[in-house]
Design a protein around this motif. Structure first.
Motif, short mmCIF file in Angstrom:
data_model
loop_
_atom_site.label_atom_id
_atom_site.label_comp_id
_atom_site.label_asym_id
_atom_site.label_seq_id
_atom_site.Cartn_x
_atom_site.Cartn_y
_atom_site.Cartn_z
N TYR A 180 32.42 37.24 6.34
CA TYR A 180 33.68 37.84 5.87
C TYR A 180 34.51 36.80 5.11
N TYR A 181 34.68 35.61 5.70
CA TYR A 181 35.53 34.61 5.05
C TYR A 181 34.84 33.94 3.87
N SER A 182 33.54 34.19 3.70
CA SER A 182 32.86 33.75 2.48
C SER A 182 33.22 34.65 1.31
N GLN A 183 33.67 35.86 1.63
CA GLN A 183 34.03 36.83 0.59
C GLN A 183 35.54 36.96 0.42
N ASN A 184 36.30 36.61 1.47
CA ASN A 184 37.75 36.77 1.45
C ASN A 184 38.40 35.56 2.09
N ALA A 185 39.32 34.91 1.37
CA ALA A 185 40.06 33.80 1.98
C ALA A 185 40.95 34.34 3.09
N ASP A 186 41.64 35.45 2.82
CA ASP A 186 42.42 36.17 3.82
C ASP A 186 43.25 35.23 4.71
N GLY A 187 43.96 34.30 4.08
CA GLY A 187 44.84 33.41 4.83
C GLY A 187 44.30 32.01 5.02
N LEU A 188 42.99 31.81 4.86
CA LEU A 188 42.45 30.46 4.90
C LEU A 188 42.88 29.70 3.64
N CYS A 189 42.68 28.43 3.63
CA CYS A 189 43.06 27.64 2.45
C CYS A 189 42.22 28.00 1.23
N CYS A 190 41.00 28.51 1.47
CA CYS A 190 40.13 28.98 0.38
C CYS A 190 38.97 29.75 1.00
N ARG A 191 38.21 30.45 0.18
CA ARG A 191 37.01 31.12 0.68
C ARG A 191 35.97 30.10 1.10
N LEU A 192 35.17 30.46 2.09
CA LEU A 192 34.07 29.59 2.51
C LEU A 192 32.98 29.62 1.45
N ALA A 193 32.48 28.47 1.08
CA ALA A 193 31.44 28.38 0.05
C ALA A 193 30.11 28.00 0.70
N ASN A 194 29.84 26.70 0.77
CA ASN A 194 28.56 26.24 1.30
C ASN A 194 28.75 25.47 2.61
N PRO A 195 27.80 25.60 3.53
CA PRO A 195 27.88 24.78 4.74
C PRO A 195 27.93 23.30 4.38
N CYS A 196 28.64 22.54 5.17
CA CYS A 196 28.76 21.10 4.96
C CYS A 196 27.39 20.45 4.91
N LEU A 197 27.20 19.54 3.97
CA LEU A 197 25.95 18.80 3.90
C LEU A 197 25.82 17.90 5.13
N ARG A 198 24.61 17.81 5.62
CA ARG A 198 24.36 16.94 6.76
C ARG A 198 23.96 15.56 6.27
N ASN A 199 24.20 14.58 7.13
CA ASN A 199 23.67 13.26 6.85
C ASN A 199 22.16 13.30 6.98
N GLU A 200 21.54 12.15 6.91
CA GLU A 200 20.11 12.08 7.17
C GLU A 200 19.83 12.65 8.56
N ALA A 201 18.59 12.99 8.81
CA ALA A 201 18.20 13.50 10.11
C ALA A 201 18.61 12.52 11.20
N PRO A 202 18.92 13.02 12.39
CA PRO A 202 19.32 12.11 13.46
C PRO A 202 18.17 11.21 13.87
N LEU A 203 18.50 10.16 14.58
CA LEU A 203 17.45 9.28 15.09
C LEU A 203 16.67 10.00 16.17
N PRO A 204 15.34 9.91 16.14
CA PRO A 204 14.58 10.42 17.28
C PRO A 204 15.00 9.67 18.54
N PRO A 205 14.82 10.26 19.72
CA PRO A 205 15.27 9.60 20.95
C PRO A 205 14.48 8.34 21.30
N ASP A 206 13.29 8.19 20.73
CA ASP A 206 12.44 7.03 21.00
C ASP A 206 11.68 6.68 19.72
N LEU A 207 11.04 5.51 19.74
CA LEU A 207 10.18 5.16 18.60
C LEU A 207 9.14 6.24 18.37
#
Length: 492
Positions: A180-207
């Protein structure tokens, strides 16, 4: 058993003795079939490092065959490479029914993490993420980048499992709220566009899966590439494990510790896992020098980082952010009743995208006291970072770590200058015992200096906890903002 259950389950019936009268009853044991095994989705690519592991690509679906290992899951791919099996790191996958499988959801993210992440290059106007609410357990928060600032909106959940930002528009699921908020700002500061980019993959828990429980590795599997630095405990090198995985290798000075004492401490250190603590992967202790293998932080120590910057790019917002990240790692150690004993800028490491992590936690426990306090060249000693009660009575505690944190804040504010300049470690200690405290550095914000002074209270019990320090730093720039419909529904 209904028809639907017969399709998905097998039942074995057996007669079991029950009670003292010799009678019995039938117990139905339900054995899950393939359809009942949980389905997960890969969040990141992972390249198998041993034959027991499974290579996966983001979006792959798999069934979980075994979840007995704490940090690894045995999985079988469903598509597109059916029936391949192996172990995958638990932090690389999520159940398909879990919100964590959605590209916009960032688990264990705080408001400050969201602000740091959303302003990274590549995120444009309308980039957003959803995270767990810090103040209301069970609720969520939506963070949106408007091109200049990051705005935060609380997502409420009503008694009918509906989700809403404002009560006039309620959605049956988070996904429908996002749509819904991707199509309508409806009070938000702006419409939602793309999900936030992630950093590199997390570290595995072990080698690798094999080192999860057996983390004494062959030192011949390590290749030394470049010396990154040296310090009180030894040298640090950039290296490769098994010719493939980039690691940091700390070589500990020969004769300064008993390997058995270090192993006992390292066993506990390896189980300490937090985004703001350096991850311990493996050790080599069968001969000296002892090696510690950890994750690699390419920008080296915070001390060198500050000294090289000299205020060119690191201003007050960055200083507060550095301090907040370090306090987050220390708050975790505080909760684990674990004492660092040598917290200083030299023992904080700098990674990509302004990530700062506490290193060398626990090492001071297993070094001889002479190596710490009585060396001739006291400019190398942590006396200037150590709380008075720890020096006088050997009373180390979380509150002595808090004192050291105050000195670390001074290093941050002065871009890596030596505290108590012109004094030896002993001279500085004697002045502190007489009530002297480091003066407010030039251009240091008064509130930042006030936090330092609170860390240097004479009585340990009067010093703040790391939990308090963390929220004071994370809320350092808190300001009143205009509301979004209802002030109670907007957070900043």
């Amino acid at each position: 058993m209904g028809n639907s259950c017969r399709k998905h389950c097998q039942a074995i019936r057996r007669l079991l003795p029950c009670g003292n009268n010799g009678t019995g009853k039938t117990e139905v044991i339900v054995i899950p079939t393939e359809q009942h095994k949980p389905t997960y989705v890969a969040l990141y690519d992972y390249q198998a490092r041993t034959p027991d592991e499974l290579s996966i690509f983001a979006g792959d679906r798999m069934q979980i065959l075994n979840s007995n290992q704490q940090n690894w899951l045995k999985a079988r791919l469903l598509s597109p490479r059916e029936n391949l099996e192996g172990y995958v790191p638990i932090n690389y996958v999520a159940p398909v029914t879990d919100i964590a499988s959605q590209p916009y959801f960032f688990r264990n993210f705080k408001r400050t993490d969201a602000e740091r992440q959303l302003i990274l290059p590549g995120n444009g106007v309308g980039s957003y993420l959803i995270r767990e609410s810090e103040s209301q357990v069970g609720n969520y928060s939506l963070s949106v980048y408007d091109g200049t600032h990051v705005k935060h909106y609380r997502i409420h959940k009503n008694d009918n499992d509906g989700y809403f930002i404002t009560t006039r528009t309620v959605f049956p699921s988070l996904q429908e709220l996002v749509t819904y908020y991707s199509q309508n700002a409806d009070g938000l500061c702006c419409r939602l566009a793309n999900p936030c980019l992630r950093n590199e993959a997390p570290l595995p828990p072990d080698l690798c899966y094999e080192t999860a429980d057996h983390w004494e590795i062959d030192r011949n599997s390590l290749k030394f590439l470049k010396r990154l630095g040296h310090g009180q405990f030894g040298e640090v090198w950039e290296g490769l494990w098994s010719d493939t995985i980039s690691v940091a290798i700390k070589t500990l000075k020969t004769g300064t510790m008993k390997p058995q004492d270090f192993l006992r401490e390292a066993q506990f250190m390896k189980n300490l896992k937090h985004p703001k603590l350096i991850q311990l992967y493996a050790v080599c202790t069968l001969e000296e020098p002892v090696y510690i293998i950890t994750e690699l932080m390419r920008h080296g120590s915070l001390l060198s980082y500050l000294q090289n910057d000299k205020g060119e790019t690191i201003g007050l917002p960055q200083q507060v952010d550095i301090a907040a990240q370090v306090s987050s790692g220390m708050e975790y150690l505080e909760r684990q009743n674990f004492i660092h004993r040598d917290l200083a800028a030299r023992n904080v490491l700098v990674g990509e995208n302004s990530v700062y992590k506490v290193a060398d936690f626990g090492l001071a426990r297993v070094f001889e006291d002479d190596a710490i306090y009585l060396a001739r060249n006291d400019t190398k000693l942590p006396l200037k970072w150590t709380a008075p009660e720890a020096i006088c009575d050997n009373k180390f505690s979380v509150k002595s770590d808090v004192w050291s944190f105050g000195i670390l804040l001074y290093e941050i504010a002065t871009y890596g200058k030596m505290p108590y300049q012109g004094m030896s470690g002993r001279e500085a200690h004697e002045k502190v015992m007489m009530g002297y405290r480091l003066p407010q550095p030039p251009n240091c914000h008064a509130s930042f200096y006030k936090i330092m002074l609170d860390c240097w209270k004479e009585q340990p019990e009067n010093r703040p906890t790391f939990d308090t320090l963390q929220w004071r730093l994370e809320d350092f720039f808190e300001v009143e903002v205009s509301s979004y419909y209802d002030p109670k529904e907007f957070i900043q």
